[in-house]
Design a protein around this motif. Structure first.
Motif: not given
Length: 132
Positions: A77-94
């Motif tokens: 009776s307890t709700v657990v939330m799990k976030d999976i957050f994926r991201f990538q900035s532009p500009l290649g190596f930098v």
């Protein structure tokens, strides 16, 4: 809820679904201030399996991509939330360097702080104010 849970960045819904709960294939554009710069990010809900999961993905914004999954599971009776957050900035190596040195820590703290507020609203009567 995002506006309530991120007061330090002055989040403001400015286009798309700005009232009530967002649904599959709907979008919202957010304006917020990060690192002293006002930015806009448009995201859409690309997966929705209420009440177990939803995914929002960046359509337009500063990142090369953002994919954010939210999973919900009930344990005794307890709700657990799990976030999976994926991201990538532009500009290649930098961009990868900026992600590693600055943005991963910054975005993790932003999500942890946001989720604390969501938890507070979900576990008290405050949630009612979000739906009105």
């Amino acid at each position: 809820m995002l506006q309530i849970s991120t007061p330090k960045t002055n989040e403001l819904a400015i286009d798309g679904k700005i009232k009530s709960l967002i649904e599959l294939n709907e979008f919202v554009t957010w304006q917020a201030k990060h690192f002293g710069i006002t930015q806009k990010l448009t995201s859409t809900i690309t997966a929705f399996d209420r009440p177990l999961h939803f995914r929002d993905e960046q359509l337009k914004g500063a990142f090369k991509y953002i994919i954010h999954d939210h999973y919900f599971k009930t344990y005794n009776s307890t709700v657990v939330m799990k976030d999976i957050f994926r991201f990538q900035s532009p500009l290649g190596f930098v961009g990868k360097l900026v992600d590693e040195i600055i943005l991963t820590k910054y975005l993790t703290k932003l999500l942890v702080d946001r989720n604390k507020t969501i938890k507070e609203y979900a576990e008290t009567e405050k949630w009612r104010s979000v739906l009105s």
